[in-house]
Enzyme design. Structure first.
Site, PDB file in Angstrom:
ATOM      1  N   ASP A 470      59.944  55.138  36.133  1.00 11.15           N
ATOM      2  CA  ASP A 470      60.851  54.043  36.491  1.00 11.15           C
ATOM      3  C   ASP A 470      60.713  52.955  35.442  1.00 11.15           C
ATOM      4  OD1 ASP A 470      62.505  52.799  38.947  1.00 11.15           O
ATOM      5  OD2 ASP A 470      61.255  51.244  38.010  1.00 11.15           O
ATOM      6  N   ASN A 478      69.379  44.025  32.873  1.00 10.27           N
ATOM      7  CA  ASN A 478      70.800  43.987  33.193  1.00 10.27           C
ATOM      8  C   ASN A 478      71.290  42.554  33.357  1.00 10.27           C
ATOM      9  OD1 ASN A 478      71.635  46.647  33.133  1.00 10.27           O
ATOM     10  ND2 ASN A 478      70.924  47.078  35.206  1.00 10.27           N
ATOM     11  N   ASP A 487      73.023  50.210  30.229  1.00 14.34           N
ATOM     12  CA  ASP A 487      73.385  51.628  30.117  1.00 14.34           C
ATOM     13  C   ASP A 487      72.874  52.223  28.820  1.00 14.34           C
ATOM     14  OD1 ASP A 487      74.607  51.435  32.547  1.00 14.34           O
ATOM     15  OD2 ASP A 487      76.653  51.299  31.742  1.00 14.34           O
ATOM     16  N   GLU A 514      67.419  53.463  37.455  1.00 16.10           N
ATOM     17  CA  GLU A 514      66.541  53.544  36.293  1.00 16.10           C
ATOM     18  C   GLU A 514      65.384  54.508  36.503  1.00 16.10           C
ATOM     19  OE1 GLU A 514      65.159  49.990  38.773  1.00 16.10           O
ATOM     20  OE2 GLU A 514      67.006  51.063  38.323  1.00 16.10           O
TER      21      GLU A 514
END
Length: 606
Positions: A470, A478, A487, A514
């Site tokens: 993770d 973000n 992305d 993620e």
């Protein structure tokens, strides 16, 4: 008066009856020539007059279908200084009544009462043929008097043998009979199974013919009367006649069907159908008419059936109908066997071991040849269908040649469209199993691969490693740089993971958001931990640059290595690895948490 006549008969016996010397070793002594017998029509319970002339036999006592009682007398002389245990065998199990007396005039006694119309009383040995034990003291001469009466064939093949030899011979005979009847039943059952598959009426009729023929043979050999108890003996004659008639009817019906006689030779078919009707009529009369008359009638119908069937076989062979060659041979074998058996039982020819088993052997050979005939018929029909198909193809050849030119272009177009469709399906299949952003496997593909890996690991007892990675603080990335940059980070993380894991025996998938899952087949804990550390370093050491932004990434890992039990599921492994990942997050991130193993459970990669 009867007592006086019996006295005169007994008084005359020692002087008139033939003496048979029993040697020291007697495996089987046939009693045929030289026996004294009396065969006259009189009250069946009146003893013959001493003044009547006893005849001397020139061979086996056989008088055909004659209800007149037969009296036979002889003496057995033990020429050895030891006591002898002998068996008097009458090799005809269908005699209705057989009485045996032994002893001199003053000490005469009834030794045994036997016959298939009498219950088993322990006076005879348990065997298909009539077998009466005789004990002779050393040097003893034993007078023997027999009275035989039957409504069937009065055929009396007599033999004397040692008890030990008789036991072995009878065991071998029964084994042969059971083997033969079992083979016939096996053929019949197999043909019935073929009928169930093909629904071909000929196979059903043939299996019925084999069944009823087997029952008839068993009855004629005395097997059911011997081993099914006294109750069956009361109906043995009726059962023989019933199975006999049904065997003839099914044989005639089978021939008509197997050789297509109705369509090709209607007159022959009418003859066979008339004979079938006669057999059916006889079947209805069994319970009304006398057994002696019925067995004579069945003998006539059996001989007629053989003649009619052979005639049909020959006619169809002259028609060049291929199955007729096999079925003709089958019928000839069966006919010869049955005729020899009937002739031996009826006294038309000298009875022998060959005549005793002639019907058995003939019907077994017939069963084999009829099976070949049925196979030949199916093969012939297949060939005819192929020939018809070829004729149709030749008739349409010109049309097909014209059509081929037009169809070729259409086929090319269809093939092109098919290839396009297959490529599209492959793409759709790939898309359905692939994460569209990262190009890694998606959750669906992961579940499939994980299930296969669990099965392989259990079967081969090899370790299976699974880790969940993770990205740390991905929400902050973000929020800070925007989702396009996020992305790009996910794509770069997927690329670096893919670069660090083996090309084979491994699967990388995006679990969601993620989170990434790496599945390593056949990988022990130490090697899996090393792979996780390599991925963590690859993420940490090189920053991600895109859209004018740059950042360094770290990830937390939950790693589990196991040899799964039978009840371990893929979801169990994911949940366990996810719990370890959660612990890595709690313990500061950028670290690897592992399940119980020889290594430490917590690994910092700072």
């Amino acid at each position: 008066m009867k007592g006086f006549l019996l006295f005169l008969l007994v008084l005359a016996m020692p002087a008139l009856s033939s003496v048979i010397e029993v040697p020291a070793q007697v495996h089987s002594l046939r009693l045929a020539e030289g026996l004294e017998y009396l065969h006259v029509r009189r009250d069946s319970h009146t003893l013959p007059d001493a003044s009547e002339s006893w005849k001397v036999s020139g061979g086996t006592l056989a008088f055909g279908f004659d209800k007149t009682p037969l009296w036979v007398r002889f003496e057995l002389k033990n020429t050895t200084p030891q006591a002898r245990h002998l068996v008097l065998e009458i090799a005809n199990p269908l005699l209705d009544q057989v009485d045996v007396w032994t002893g001199t005039t003053e000490h005469r006694s009834l030794l045994a009462s036997a016959g298939d119309q009498r219950p088993l009383n322990g006076q005879t040995l348990l065997a298909p043929n009539i077998a009466i034990p005789l004990d002779l003291a050393a040097g003893e001469t034993l007078p023997v008097l027999l009275r035989i009466e039957t409504s069937g064939s009065l055929n009396v093949p007599l033999a004397i043998m040692d008890v030990s030899h008789y036991t072995g011979q009878t065991t071998a005979l029964i084994a042969f009979q059971v083997l033969l009847l079992g083979a016939l039943l096996g053929i019949g059952i197999y043909q019935f199974m073929v009928f169930l598959q093909l629904r071909e009426r000929g196979f059903l009729l043939y299996s019925l013919f084999i069944l009823f023929s087997t029952l008839t043979l068993a009855g004629l050999q005395g097997l059911p009367q011997t081993y099914f108890g006294s109750t069956y003996r009361l109906y043995a004659d009726t059962m023989i006649l019933v199975s006999y008639a049904l065997a003839l009817m099914s044989a005639l019906s089978f021939i008509l069907t197997a050789l297509s006689v109705r369509a090709s030779r209607p007159r022959y078919a009418m003859a066979a159908q008339g004979l079938t009707f006669a057999c059916a009529t006889a079947l209805c009369l069994i319970s009304v008419l006398d057994y002696g008359f019925m067995i004579r009638l069945m003998t006539v119908l059996s001989s007629s059936t053989v003649i009619v069937v052979i005639t049909i076989q020959v006619r169809r062979m002259l028609d060049h109908y291929e199955p007729a060659y096999y079925s003709g041979g089958a019928t000839i074998f069966a006919g010869i066997g049955v005729i020899l058996y009937i002739a031996g039982k009826s006294g038309w020819i000298e009875p022998s071991l060959l005549t005793h088993h002639a019907a058995d052997i003939g019907i077994l050979l017939m069963a084999v040849f009829y099976a070949l005939a049925l196979s030949q018929r199916i093969d012939r029909e297949q060939k005819l269908r192929i020939q018809a198909q070829r004729a149709t193809m030749n008739a349409q050849k010109q049309l097909l040649t014209t059509e081929k030119t037009l169809n070729k272009e259409l086929d090319n177009l269809v093939q092109e469209r098919t290839r396009d469709l297959e490529e599209a399906n492959d793409k759709l299949r790939h898309m359905s199993l692939t994460d569209p952003l990262t190009g890694l496997s998606n959750r669906r593909h992961l579940d499939q691969q994980l299930e296969n890996s669990l099965i392989q690991s259990r079967d081969t007892a090899t370790p299976l490693s699974l880790m969940i990675a993770d990205i740390d603080h991905f929400k902050q990335i973000n929020d800070t740089y925007g989702h396009p940059f996020g992305d790009a980070c996910l794509v770069e993380v997927a690329r670096r993971i893919q670069a660090e894991i083996p090309e084979t025996s491994s699967t990388a998938a995006r679990l969601g958001g993620e989170e990434f899952v790496i599945l390593l087949e056949g990988t022990p804990h130490e090697k899996a931990l090393q792979t996780a550390e390599t991925i963590a370093e690859a993420l940490r050491n090189t920053p991600v640059t895109s859209e004018g932004h740059e950042t360094r990434l770290t990830a937390s890992f939950g790693l589990i290595t196991t040899i799964p039990e039978s009840d371990t599921s893929g979801l169990d492994l994911i949940n366990r690895a996810d719990a370890l990942l959660y612990r890595a997050k709690q313990n500061g991130r950028d670290r690897i948490e592992t399940g119980p193993s020889q290594l430490e459970n917590s690994h910092s990669v700072n």
